[in-house]
Scaffold this motif. Structure first.
Motif, mmCIF file in Angstrom:
data_model
loop_
_atom_site.group_PDB
_atom_site.id
_atom_site.type_symbol
_atom_site.label_atom_id
_atom_site.label_comp_id
_atom_site.label_asym_id
_atom_site.label_seq_id
_atom_site.Cartn_x
_atom_site.Cartn_y
_atom_site.Cartn_z
ATOM 1 N N LYS A 69 41.194 47.655 38.809
ATOM 2 C CA LYS A 69 42.049 47.416 37.641
ATOM 3 C C LYS A 69 43.527 47.604 37.961
ATOM 4 O O LYS A 69 44.365 46.756 37.621
ATOM 5 C CB LYS A 69 41.648 48.357 36.495
ATOM 6 N N TYR A 70 43.859 48.711 38.630
ATOM 7 C CA TYR A 70 45.270 49.057 38.789
ATOM 8 C C TYR A 70 45.896 48.560 40.088
ATOM 9 O O TYR A 70 47.104 48.362 40.156
ATOM 10 C CB TYR A 70 45.449 50.572 38.654
ATOM 11 N N GLY A 128 44.470 44.428 39.914
ATOM 12 C CA GLY A 128 45.018 43.688 38.785
ATOM 13 C C GLY A 128 43.991 42.863 38.026
ATOM 14 O O GLY A 128 44.337 41.890 37.348
ATOM 15 N N SER A 146 41.378 41.827 35.119
ATOM 16 C CA SER A 146 41.210 42.034 33.682
ATOM 17 C C SER A 146 39.801 42.565 33.412
ATOM 18 O O SER A 146 38.931 42.531 34.289
ATOM 19 C CB SER A 146 41.405 40.722 32.930
ATOM 20 N N PHE A 180 53.047 51.114 42.571
ATOM 21 C CA PHE A 180 51.843 50.341 42.866
ATOM 22 C C PHE A 180 52.176 49.178 43.786
ATOM 23 O O PHE A 180 53.221 48.529 43.659
ATOM 24 C CB PHE A 180 51.225 49.804 41.572
ATOM 25 N N PRO A 188 50.470 45.908 44.436
ATOM 26 C CA PRO A 188 49.368 44.997 44.083
ATOM 27 C C PRO A 188 48.925 44.151 45.269
ATOM 28 O O PRO A 188 49.724 43.823 46.154
ATOM 29 C CB PRO A 188 49.970 44.129 42.973
ATOM 30 N N THR A 221 47.363 40.831 47.277
ATOM 31 C CA THR A 221 47.620 39.380 47.218
ATOM 32 C C THR A 221 46.318 38.580 47.230
ATOM 33 O O THR A 221 46.215 37.549 46.583
ATOM 34 C CB THR A 221 48.498 38.951 48.408
ATOM 35 N N LYS A 231 42.867 38.854 45.926
ATOM 36 C CA LYS A 231 42.025 39.635 45.016
ATOM 37 C C LYS A 231 40.547 39.570 45.395
ATOM 38 O O LYS A 231 39.826 40.556 45.284
ATOM 39 C CB LYS A 231 42.234 39.151 43.581
ATOM 40 N N ASN A 282 48.558 54.536 46.463
ATOM 41 C CA ASN A 282 48.944 54.062 45.139
ATOM 42 C C ASN A 282 48.837 55.155 44.072
ATOM 43 O O ASN A 282 49.021 54.881 42.890
ATOM 44 C CB ASN A 282 48.082 52.863 44.732
#
Length: 476
Positions: free
Chosen positions: A204-205, A208, A210, A308, A310, A312, A314, A418
């Motif tokens: 989630k964090y 990213g 949903s 954070f 994120p 690239t 996923k 993170n």
């Protein structure tokens, strides 16, 4: 009047579910609750020709066939002792009390010894599966007198869940063995849930994703080697719409989790026995920390957090988390089964770890396809010397660890960098590194203990214990 097969004392959620399960299987069941209104409500909502209500404990006992079998489904601790005191004058030689609650195994040993002196058998029966499992088929872990178990075996095996057409019920061992195994089962459950929660945080964090994407991810994971009850309900949870406002319910649930104590008991017993179950302990500690909401809120405004970073890719990140979760799961189960193996040796219980793994395959909270492999490991043995002394030594699981441990290391480093709390994953890799480590720093600890307390030390080049007169600088 036809004598009844068994009586259930305590008709709350688990008690009534088990009573109805037994009644469905053709057993005549007497139901009693301290509050008569609860008994009446159960009969109103769940009328069953094989479930007979009682408002008097003595009348319930008098209705039972011999040897009389009474199952307690009440809160663990003092309430169990209180009900036992009421039952003793009503029962006689060879009668059986079954404690189906989450009693501490030492309490079970104490009660069994006390009742045996009066000719009454006492079985500590671990039951897992929650309300649905109790109603339609739980995993059952009975321990105590073997002959007493044989008397209740037809009932317990009939109502148990089935895995590969085998009942998820087996005689565990004497004394408090059944409740001990249930305690460890719950400890593994704590670790399993914590690992899933940490995977959720990463996805989630950092990833990213949903909630809808998380639901799809966990659903896909549930089609493979991670297939389990917990992964399945997790996928469903992320899809659940909130019934009070817009969005998914998960985002409106307070970030705080309680515990009933079985995982904590497992951690305490592990320290007493000298067995490392750090993942289970970390899961208990994580729940404790989650409850300090005000302190956490204050700390979040004072302690600097890393930014954070994120991801690239996923899809690749989700695959890495999946492998880390699977590897962590292996280590958590290895710790739990090591604790049971040690208790078996210390108490002379002769626990059959393969059979225990097999009854976890359905009905209980930790049911998973994963347990088929654990059952094979302990039943047939695929380590270098037959049955593995630790699950990590099993060839199948060792190959999976060696294949996926890089993902576990990446997940841990990603979470730490993170600023995400991932104690179970961290303890998984720490345990693995300590387990395989050629050096763990204990030689320095021996030296320190001898230096400040003359506790002696052992050497690598000769047997015996030694003490050294250490030279101390003026800096001390």
């Amino acid at each position: 009047m036809t004598k009844l097969d068994i009586g259930i004392v305590g008709l709350s959620v688990m008690g009534r579910s088990l009573a109805l399960n037994m009644a469905d299987h053709g057993f005549k069941v007497g139901g009693y609750n301290r509050s008569a209104s609860v008994t009446d409500q159960v009969m109103k909502e769940h009328p069953h020709q094989n479930l007979i209500p009682f408002h008097d404990l003595g009348q319930l006992i008098a209705s039972l066939s011999r040897p009389r079998k009474v199952m307690l489904m009440i809160q663990a601790g003092k309430p169990v002792d209180a009900v036992i005191e009421q039952l003793i004058p009503l029962l006689g030689q060879g009668d059986i009390i079954l404690d189906g609650g989450n009693s501490f195994y030492e309490d079970t040993r104490r009660r069994a010894k006390m009742l045996e002196e009066q000719g009454i058998h006492y079985l500590g029966v671990g039951i897992s599966g929650g309300e649905e499992g109790a109603r339609f088929g739980p995993s059952i872990m009975p321990g105590g007198n073997r002959d007493a178990y044989e008397s209740v075996r037809p009932i317990l095996k009939a109502i148990a869940a089935k895995a590969m057409d085998e009942p998820c019920c087996t005689y565990i061992g004497p004394e408090g063995a059944g409740h001990y195994v249930k305690m460890v089962h719950n400890g593994i459950e704590y670790a399993d849930m914590q690992l899933i929660a940490e995977s959720y945080l990463l996805l989630k964090y950092v990833g990213g994703f949903s909630n809808r994407e998380l639901a799809d991810i966990f659903h896909s994971w549930n089609q493979g080697e991670l297939h389990s009850y917990l992964i399945g309900i997790t996928a469903d949870i992320f899809r659940e719409a909130d019934d009070l406002t817009d969005g998914e319910l998960i985002d409106y649930i307070l970030d705080s989790a309680k515990q009933k104590g079985t995982g904590r008991w497992a951690s305490i017993e592990a320290l007493k026995q000298g067995v490392d179950i750090s993942m289970i302990t970390s899961a208990c500690s994580a729940r404790i920390m989650s409850n300090h909401l005000e302190a956490r809120k204050k700390a979040s405004g004072l302690v600097n957090a890393p930014a954070f970073n994120p991801v690239t890719d996923k899809e690749q990140f989700a695959s890495m988390v999946r492998e880390a979760l699977y590897t962590g799961k292996i280590i958590a189960y290895a710790q739990g089964f090591s604790l049971m193996q040690d208790a078996s040796e210390q108490y002379g219980w002769n626990l059959d770890l393969g059979r225990i793994a097999s009854i976890f395959r359905a009905g209980c909270i930790i049911q998973a396809v994963f347990l088929n492999d654990i059952t094979k490991a302990f039943e047939s043995g695929s380590g270098d010397d037959g049955k593995p002394e630790n699950l990590i030594f099993d060839r199948f699981f060792l190959s999976r660890i060696n294949e996926h441990q890089d993902s576990l290391r990446k997940a841990v480093s990603t979470g730490v960098m993170n600023g995400l709390p991932i104690p179970a994953l961290c303890n998984a890799i720490s345990y693995l590194d300590e387990f395989r480590g050629k050096a763990v720093g204990a030689n320095l600890i021996q030296a320190q203990r001898d230096c400040f307390g003359a506790h002696t030390y052992e050497r690598t080049d000769r047997e015996g214990t030694f003490h050294h007169e250490w030279r101390k600088s003026n800096d001390n």
